[in-house]
Design a protein around this motif. Structure first.
Motif, PDB file in Angstrom:
ATOM      1  N   ASP A 522      90.271 -41.194   9.744  1.00  0.00           N
ATOM      2  CA  ASP A 522      89.649 -40.104   8.691  1.00  0.00           C
ATOM      3  C   ASP A 522      90.471 -39.856   7.627  1.00  0.00           C
ATOM      4  O   ASP A 522      91.747 -39.771   7.799  1.00  0.00           O
ATOM      5  CB  ASP A 522      89.463 -38.720   9.660  1.00  0.00           C
ATOM      6  N   ARG A 523      90.118 -40.295   6.260  1.00  0.00           N
ATOM      7  CA  ARG A 523      90.805 -40.535   5.411  1.00  0.00           C
ATOM      8  C   ARG A 523      91.512 -39.196   4.648  1.00  0.00           C
ATOM      9  O   ARG A 523      92.803 -39.213   4.824  1.00  0.00           O
ATOM     10  CB  ARG A 523      90.037 -40.883   4.080  1.00  0.00           C
ATOM     11  N   ALA A 524      90.837 -37.904   4.917  1.00  0.00           N
ATOM     12  CA  ALA A 524      91.629 -36.742   4.437  1.00  0.00           C
ATOM     13  C   ALA A 524      92.637 -36.501   5.439  1.00  0.00           C
ATOM     14  O   ALA A 524      93.758 -35.935   5.191  1.00  0.00           O
ATOM     15  CB  ALA A 524      90.453 -35.800   4.440  1.00  0.00           C
ATOM     16  N   ALA A 525      92.321 -36.322   6.850  1.00  0.00           N
ATOM     17  CA  ALA A 525      93.198 -36.050   8.013  1.00  0.00           C
ATOM     18  C   ALA A 525      94.259 -36.925   7.974  1.00  0.00           C
ATOM     19  O   ALA A 525      95.368 -36.648   8.157  1.00  0.00           O
ATOM     20  CB  ALA A 525      92.341 -36.223   9.440  1.00  0.00           C
ATOM     21  N   GLY A 526      93.909 -38.233   8.086  1.00  0.00           N
ATOM     22  CA  GLY A 526      94.980 -39.521   7.935  1.00  0.00           C
ATOM     23  C   GLY A 526      96.157 -39.382   6.918  1.00  0.00           C
ATOM     24  O   GLY A 526      97.141 -39.446   7.169  1.00  0.00           O
ATOM     25  N   LEU A 527      95.492 -39.005   5.649  1.00  0.00           N
ATOM     26  CA  LEU A 527      96.456 -38.751   4.563  1.00  0.00           C
ATOM     27  C   LEU A 527      97.315 -37.705   4.833  1.00  0.00           C
ATOM     28  O   LEU A 527      98.638 -37.793   4.514  1.00  0.00           O
ATOM     29  CB  LEU A 527      95.736 -38.572   3.232  1.00  0.00           C
ATOM     30  N   VAL A 528      97.115 -36.509   5.234  1.00  0.00           N
ATOM     31  CA  VAL A 528      97.883 -35.424   5.543  1.00  0.00           C
ATOM     32  C   VAL A 528      98.802 -36.008   6.587  1.00  0.00           C
ATOM     33  O   VAL A 528     100.130 -35.473   6.447  1.00  0.00           O
ATOM     34  CB  VAL A 528      96.950 -34.074   6.048  1.00  0.00           C
ATOM     35  N   GLU A 529      98.671 -36.383   7.699  1.00  0.00           N
ATOM     36  CA  GLU A 529      99.373 -36.931   8.810  1.00  0.00           C
ATOM     37  C   GLU A 529     100.417 -38.109   8.230  1.00  0.00           C
ATOM     38  O   GLU A 529     101.512 -37.957   8.582  1.00  0.00           O
ATOM     39  CB  GLU A 529      98.725 -37.592   9.702  1.00  0.00           C
ATOM     40  N   LEU A 530      99.829 -38.849   7.336  1.00  0.00           N
ATOM     41  CA  LEU A 530     100.994 -40.019   6.787  1.00  0.00           C
ATOM     42  C   LEU A 530     101.915 -39.238   5.854  1.00  0.00           C
ATOM     43  O   LEU A 530     103.100 -39.432   5.874  1.00  0.00           O
ATOM     44  CB  LEU A 530     100.140 -40.917   6.050  1.00  0.00           C
TER      45      LEU A 530
END
Length: 541
Positions: A522-530
């Motif tokens: 999930d791009r949006a969630a994954g970016l936050v986690e990254l």
């Protein structure tokens, strides 16, 4: 010296080290020989290639005839209400027009991506007033061909004759020239074939899209012409000679990285253009200069550059820079082209070939020819919305989080190595991910580059495989919100993008370089986690 285009070595120690190399270039009459297209400057092995790659030195004169043609075509297009220009191009075909138009403040939509979302955004513009410049030196560039097919279909579906909206820039005799002429495209421009892509800023590849978008390309050529007498001079004050000597002296002393920051030049995105020029020209045979464009002169990696890097200011001299280059855009482009070619002579490489670029393309093609839907991979583990995919055997199976994997990647870098962040995402909608570069540089202590995939494959990709083998690589991929078919091809854009990332990672791993791919389900969630995982890394030092 007679123009505003200049290069100054502001570090006294570097100036002393560079002086013998300045004298060598002057005694060899290297600058005047380069201006006269002498192919012998880089040795017998490079002579054949150099003999068909030196017409760029006089483009400020030979491109003059294009100006009236471009102006007439732009007027014709505007009379028909066609004022939105989309450029489909990669590497040298896109980076120069982008910096020219951004600096001029004119709009050019640049498509140098295989991300379905970014291409979809370009399609959602006003097609009724859109023309597409399809730009490829070889005429076979897979990304550019995909864009052409997609736009042709979109025009057709809206009842628009696609041939009237297509403009080609290519080399004479290329498949794209043949296709454009057979299909009756509105205009087919052929560029001088004796100019390599990364040296083509002042050729049709740079001038046609920039001029159609409204940039003052005549002034660009004027500025280059004004700089040329100094750049061809065998005077030790020649700014190209001094810049080349500084870069080569630093390289010889272990500072193979060139950190580039704007210091108030008024030029937008120059670092991205010169990055391709330097990396692809010099990064081969285990040698070369790694350009590291950074956000500003206060960014991590510039003011804090260590013994492995030379900070270079683009614009007025900055107190933290070792070298500064200054001048109008046309002059600066020609200055850096001359300096890069001369630095190649001093370092001992051929600045006009790119022997390692094709390897990643072959690997991507091999993956696309595999199972339907493109390549797939099984992650080592999953942390939230992020899959962890190491390439090679450098990462322990016990790693369970993104932060742990990132720390392991940083620890795998050799002393004075570098970290390359490669984002195969939408560089408009996912632009916030670029914050990772300064954060990782600050926390890792490594010189850190950031590149959008696949466009970096046409620039720094050569250095990654052919330059100093001291890099570690962080690939970031993501599930597209929706995919897009490529008309007439058995793959989608998403499959192509995935194959390009995996193919390049495969080639790097074969050269025993650590590669970590983090895939955002999930791009949006994954970016936050990254971003959080990067912030959780212990700050370097």
């Amino acid at each position: 010296m007679t123009t505003d285009t200049s290069a100054e070595i502001t570090d006294p120690s570097l100036a002393r080290e560079a002086e013998p190399l300045v004298q060598r270039l002057v005694e060899d009459r290297a600058a005047s020989k380069l201006a006269a297209s002498d192919p012998t400057l880089w040795g017998p092995e490079a002579e054949s290639e150099a003999s068909v790659r030196l017409a760029w030195t006089t483009l400020h004169e030979t491109s003059r005839g294009l100006l009236a043609e471009i102006d007439a075509l732009r007027a014709e297009l505007h009379d028909e209400g066609l004022s939105r220009v989309v450029l489909a191009g990669m590497g040298g075909s896109s980076l120069a027009p982008e910096v020219i138009t951004a600096t001029a403040g004119t709009q050019l939509v640049v498509l140098d991506t295989t991300d379905p979302g970014q291409v979809a955004d370009a399609l959602e513009g006003e097609l009724d007033r859109t023309v597409v410049v399809v730009s490829s030196k070889s005429g076979t560039t897979v990304e550019t061909d995909s864009h052409r097919r997609i736009f042709e279909q979109a025009f057709t579906e809206k009842g628009i004759d696609p041939a009237r909206r297509m403009i080609v820039v290519t080399d004479p005799g290329s498949p794209l020239q043949e296709l454009g002429e057979q299909a009756g495209y509105r205009r087919v421009f052929t560029a001088d074939p004796n100019v390599g892509g990364r040296y083509s800023a002042l050729s049709a590849f740079g001038l046609v899209p920039a001029g159609l978008a409204g940039a003052d390309i005549a002034a660009l050529l004027d500025d280059a012409a004004a700089a040329f007498p100094d750049l061809r001079s065998d005077d030790p004050a020649n700014p190209a000679v001094r810049l080349a000597a500084a870069l080569a002296a630093a390289h010889d002393n272990g500072a193979e990285k060139v950190v580039l920051a704007d210091s108030g030049s008024g030029i937008v995105g120059f670092g991205d253009w010169v990055e391709q020029l330097i990396a692809e020209s010099t990064g081969k045979s285990g040698l070369g200069l790694l350009p590291v464009p950074v956000e500003n002169v206060e960014a991590p990696g510039f003011a804090t550059a260590g013994q492995d890097a030379t900070p270079v200011a683009i614009g007025p001299a900055d107190g933290t820079a070792s070298v500064s280059t200054h001048g109008p855009l046309g002059g600066l482009m020609l200055l850096w082209e001359f300096a890069t070619a001369l630095a190649g002579r001093l370092i001992g490489i051929n600045p006009f070939d790119q022997p390692d670029v094709e390897a990643a393309k072959r690997a991507a093609r091999g993956l696309l020819d595999g199972p339907a839907g493109g390549p797939a991979a099984t992650p080592l583990t999953v942390d939230g919305a992020v899959e962890i995919h190491p390439n090679g055997e450098w990462l322990s199976a016990g790693v369970g989080t993104v932060a742990e994997a990132l720390r392991a990647l940083v620890n795998a870098a050799p002393r004075n190595g570098y970290l390359a962040v490669q984002a195969y995402l939408d560089r408009l909608d996912d632009a916030s991910i670029s914050v990772l570069r300064p954060e990782l540089a600050r926390r890792s202590g490594l010189q850190t580059t950031f590149g959008w995939g696949p466009r970096f494959l046409h620039s720094t990709g050569q250095y990654h495989k052919g330059g100093h083998q001291n890099g570690v690589f962080l690939q970031i991929t993501g599930d597209p919100g929706s995919d897009m078919e490529v008309p007439g091809q058995p793959y989608t854009l998403g499959a192509l993008q995935r194959a390009q990332a995996l193919g390049d990672g495969q080639v790097l791993a074969q050269q025993h370089r650590p590669v970590l791919r983090l895939h955002l389900t999930d791009r949006a969630a994954g970016l936050v986690e990254l971003v959080k995982a990067v912030q959780d890394l212990r700050a370097a030092g």
